[in-house]
Scaffold this motif. Structure first.
Motif, PDB file in Angstrom:
ATOM      1  N   ASP A  29       1.032  -1.008  -0.335  1.00 13.79           N
ATOM      2  CA  ASP A  29      -0.019  -0.377  -0.010  1.00 13.79           C
ATOM      3  C   ASP A  29       0.568   1.067   0.116  1.00 13.79           C
ATOM      4  N   ILE A  30       2.008   0.966   0.783  1.00 18.87           N
ATOM      5  CA  ILE A  30       2.783   1.997   0.599  1.00 18.87           C
ATOM      6  C   ILE A  30       3.214   2.984  -0.447  1.00 18.87           C
ATOM      7  N   GLY A  31       4.210   1.515  -1.781  1.00 19.10           N
ATOM      8  CA  GLY A  31       3.714   1.561  -2.804  1.00 19.10           C
ATOM      9  C   GLY A  31       3.040   2.522  -3.333  1.00 19.10           C
ATOM     10  N   LYS A  32       1.988   2.160  -3.455  1.00 18.63           N
ATOM     11  CA  LYS A  32       1.231   2.233  -4.521  1.00 18.63           C
ATOM     12  C   LYS A  32       0.840   3.969  -4.298  1.00 18.63           C
ATOM     13  N   LYS A  33       0.442   3.888  -2.810  1.00 20.31           N
ATOM     14  CA  LYS A  33       0.541   5.574  -2.526  1.00 20.31           C
ATOM     15  C   LYS A  33       1.406   6.508  -2.808  1.00 20.31           C
ATOM     16  N   LEU A  34       3.037   5.904  -3.218  1.00 18.91           N
ATOM     17  CA  LEU A  34       4.165   6.938  -2.773  1.00 18.91           C
ATOM     18  C   LEU A  34       3.884   7.152  -4.367  1.00 18.91           C
ATOM     19  N   ALA A  35       3.580   5.501  -5.376  1.00 19.99           N
ATOM     20  CA  ALA A  35       3.074   6.498  -6.915  1.00 19.99           C
ATOM     21  C   ALA A  35       2.405   6.970  -7.459  1.00 19.99           C
ATOM     22  N   GLU A  36       1.227   6.630  -6.768  1.00 18.82           N
ATOM     23  CA  GLU A  36      -0.080   8.138  -7.310  1.00 18.82           C
ATOM     24  C   GLU A  36       0.330   9.041  -6.761  1.00 18.82           C
ATOM     25  N   ILE A  37       1.533   9.542  -5.728  1.00 12.80           N
ATOM     26  CA  ILE A  37       1.550  11.392  -5.377  1.00 12.80           C
ATOM     27  C   ILE A  37       2.725  10.949  -6.892  1.00 12.80           C
ATOM     28  N   ALA A  38       4.091  10.666  -7.085  1.00 15.66           N
ATOM     29  CA  ALA A  38       4.978  10.631  -7.948  1.00 15.66           C
ATOM     30  C   ALA A  38       4.353  11.273  -9.347  1.00 15.66           C
ATOM     31  N   TYR A  39       3.109  10.595 -10.112  1.00 19.16           N
ATOM     32  CA  TYR A  39       2.645  10.568 -11.105  1.00 19.16           C
ATOM     33  C   TYR A  39       1.926  11.908 -10.947  1.00 19.16           C
ATOM     34  N   ASN A  40       1.421  11.753  -9.890  1.00 19.90           N
ATOM     35  CA  ASN A  40       0.005  12.727  -9.883  1.00 19.90           C
ATOM     36  C   ASN A  40       0.502  14.622  -9.491  1.00 19.90           C
ATOM     37  N   ASN A  41       1.255  14.438  -9.062  1.00 24.94           N
ATOM     38  CA  ASN A  41       2.446  15.508  -8.362  1.00 24.94           C
ATOM     39  C   ASN A  41       3.766  15.950  -9.161  1.00 24.94           C
ATOM     40  N   HIS A  42       3.758  14.905  -9.909  1.00 28.94           N
ATOM     41  CA  HIS A  42       5.144  15.516 -10.929  1.00 28.94           C
ATOM     42  C   HIS A  42       5.210  14.935 -12.212  1.00 28.94           C
ATOM     43  N   HIS A  43       4.399  13.864 -12.273  1.00 26.71           N
ATOM     44  CA  HIS A  43       4.211  13.336 -13.928  1.00 26.71           C
ATOM     45  C   HIS A  43       5.615  12.380 -13.695  1.00 26.71           C
ATOM     46  N   ALA A  44       5.664  12.417 -13.180  1.00 24.88           N
ATOM     47  CA  ALA A  44       7.362  10.604 -12.744  1.00 24.88           C
ATOM     48  C   ALA A  44       6.733   9.168 -13.169  1.00 24.88           C
ATOM     49  N   ASP A  89      10.272  -0.502 -15.304  1.00 23.78           N
ATOM     50  CA  ASP A  89      10.577  -0.866 -14.697  1.00 23.78           C
ATOM     51  C   ASP A  89      10.204  -0.133 -13.218  1.00 23.78           C
ATOM     52  N   PHE A  90       9.833  -0.177 -12.267  1.00 18.78           N
ATOM     53  CA  PHE A  90       8.848   0.381 -11.303  1.00 18.78           C
ATOM     54  C   PHE A  90       9.368   0.746  -9.918  1.00 18.78           C
ATOM     55  N   SER A  91      11.207   0.200  -9.980  1.00 20.76           N
ATOM     56  CA  SER A  91      11.900  -0.218  -9.120  1.00 20.76           C
ATOM     57  C   SER A  91      12.292   1.709  -8.445  1.00 20.76           C
ATOM     58  N   SER A  92      12.404   2.570  -9.532  1.00 19.16           N
ATOM     59  CA  SER A  92      12.500   4.527  -9.216  1.00 19.16           C
ATOM     60  C   SER A  92      11.130   4.830  -9.588  1.00 19.16           C
ATOM     61  N   LEU A  93      10.598   6.338  -8.886  1.00 18.59           N
ATOM     62  CA  LEU A  93      10.270   6.659  -9.430  1.00 18.59           C
ATOM     63  C   LEU A  93      10.786   8.369  -9.884  1.00 18.59           C
ATOM     64  N   ILE A  94      12.228   8.515 -10.214  1.00 16.09           N
ATOM     65  CA  ILE A  94      12.840   9.530 -10.261  1.00 16.09           C
ATOM     66  C   ILE A  94      11.473  11.149 -11.110  1.00 16.09           C
ATOM     67  N   TYR A  95      11.500  12.592  -9.634  1.00 13.57           N
ATOM     68  CA  TYR A  95      11.043  13.282 -10.593  1.00 13.57           C
ATOM     69  C   TYR A  95      11.958  14.719 -10.487  1.00 13.57           C
ATOM     70  N   SER A  96      13.022  14.504  -9.967  1.00 17.41           N
ATOM     71  CA  SER A  96      13.592  15.460  -9.977  1.00 17.41           C
ATOM     72  C   SER A  96      15.161  14.199  -9.681  1.00 17.41           C
ATOM     73  N   SER A  97      16.640  15.660 -10.333  1.00 18.07           N
ATOM     74  CA  SER A  97      17.848  14.633  -9.830  1.00 18.07           C
ATOM     75  C   SER A  97      19.275  16.056 -10.125  1.00 18.07           C
ATOM     76  N   GLY A  98      19.930  15.618  -8.972  1.00 17.69           N
ATOM     77  CA  GLY A  98      20.677  16.700  -9.218  1.00 17.69           C
ATOM     78  C   GLY A  98      22.562  16.120  -7.994  1.00 17.69           C
ATOM     79  N   LEU A  99      23.802  17.111  -7.925  1.00 12.96           N
ATOM     80  CA  LEU A  99      24.123  16.670  -7.232  1.00 12.96           C
ATOM     81  C   LEU A  99      24.451  17.751  -6.544  1.00 12.96           C
TER      82      LEU A  99
END
Length: 383
Positions: A29-44, A89-99
């Motif tokens: 359930d945690i993974g499903k909810k985080l995927a929903e937030i990543a997609y809805n908020n950031h189009h990840a 591959d559903f192991s990462s849902l990146i919505y930004s990056s940097g160093l």
């Protein structure tokens, strides 16, 4: 499942808007909810799957079943929006990056006024895009939307962490219910002096952000963390990093790898003295006299020396106000640049982890007006 979402500081009209997500339930359930937030908020979106994806899932099954459950939850979410699970591959849902550039200090309990171990951490980054450029009119800065993730899974330890790149499996710094704190820092020396070989996509093993999530989910002290770091396969998707890890017993260590990622180094802290790390690898230098000369006030070497000298000038025990001041002395608030960029570098947050209380005090950068920096002030969050 329980879910709560709050904006704790900032707004769409300021540099950043910070949300606190609290989720309690199964890892699926945690993974499903985080995927929903990543997609809805950031189009990840997930990465296209490679032929090695099946081996990657097998790795998680054998070495990190908690993450596999979250991946299955994310897979289930995306299957409902017509994304086939055998193509991605559903192991990462990146919505930004940097160093990032960072300055981290661990204060053992023998050195603090209130007798609790404390980790104090600056997270420094450009105020522009991930490449340091001025954002376009329809573009946000790279760190416009960090999250405080509070997870209470049915399997694995609860944790409170900061996320800013990746929603499903990545951590920038955090604490778990057992009193383990994790922080990451860029290895600028490796990036500057050697060719790097990022994968740019998931591989079999754990990437530079996932390994810290594994530690929070499964480790109660630094000995368990060392074992997990040594026993798992590492790779980096974008940049080589090193870590400072600390626990409630007053122990700490810095974990590093050689620039070729073929050797591991651990540097244990002293229970009677703070441990300091910035953005250069400790294994390369026997003493501070070997540091390269630089006039840059906030270079990775000068930040390290400034912190060490500030602590040395003052006798323990140290107050929280002193701990704040030490990091403020090496924060980016002028024309210094962490790296070449069209936009100024700023300390985007300063977090203080009180390990005994399982709490974070965290202060965020919210922008500037008339050359005056606006910050949130310290926000108190408890696990």
């Amino acid at each position: 499942m329980f879910f709560e979402e709050k904006v704790i500081t900032g707004s769409p009209n300021e540099f950043m808007e910070v949300r606190h997500l609290k989720i309690r339930g199964s890892n699926f359930d945690i993974g499903k909810k985080l995927a929903e937030i990543a997609y809805n908020n950031h189009h990840a979106m997930p990465y296209p799957a490679t032929t090695k994806y099946k081996y990657q899932l097998e790795y998680f099954k054998n070495n990190y079943p908690i993450l596999l459950d979250r991946i299955q939850g994310a897979t289930d979410y995306f299957s409902n929006i017509n994304i086939e699970d055998n193509s991605y591959d559903f192991s990462s849902l990146i919505y930004s990056s940097g160093l990032p550039g960072c300055s981290v200090v661990f204060y053992p309990p023998t050195t603090t006024e209130h007798g609790s171990p404390v980790v104090s951490r600056n997270f420094d980054f450009t105020t522009g895009t991930i490449t340091g450029e001025i954002p376009a009119d329809n573009e946000k800065p790279a760190f416009a939307n960090p999250y405080i993730l509070e997870l209470h899974p049915d399997e694995g330890y609860s944790s409170l962490c900061v996320s800013g790149y990746e929603m499903l499996s990545g951590v920038l710094d955090g604490i778990n219910s057992e009193g383990l704190v994790v922080t990451l820092l860029a290895d600028d020396d490796a990036i500057t002096h050697y060719p790097i070989e990022p994968t740019y996509q998931p591989q079999v093993g754990l990437n530079e952000l996932q390994i810290l999530r594994l530690l929070l989910d499964t480790c109660a002290n630094i000995e368990e963390a060392k074992k997990a770091l040594h026993m798992n396969k590492h790779y980096y998707t974008l940049y080589p990093l090193h870590f400072l890890i600390a626990d409630k017993y007053g122990n700490s260590f810095v974990w590093e790898q050689s620039h070729g990622r073929n050797k591991e180094f651990t540097f244990d802290g002293d229970k009677n003295h703070p441990q300091v790390v910035t953005n250069f690898p400790l294994y390369k230098y026997q003493s501070e006299s070997q540091f390269p000369d630089t006039d840059d006030r906030l270079s990775m070497y000068n930040r390290f020396c400034n912190i060490k000298e500030n602590i040395k000038r003052n006798k323990a025990p140290y107050s929280i106000n002193f701990i704040k001041n030490v990091n403020q002395q090496v924060s980016f608030h002028d024309h210094s640049h962490l790296r070449e960029s069209q936009c100024p570098t700023r300390t985007l947050w300063h977090s203080i982890y009180d390990i005994e209380d399982r709490t974070i005090l965290i202060d965020f950068y919210l922008g500037e007006e008339n050359e005056t920096i606006k910050r949130s002030g310290y926000i108190h969050l408890s696990l």
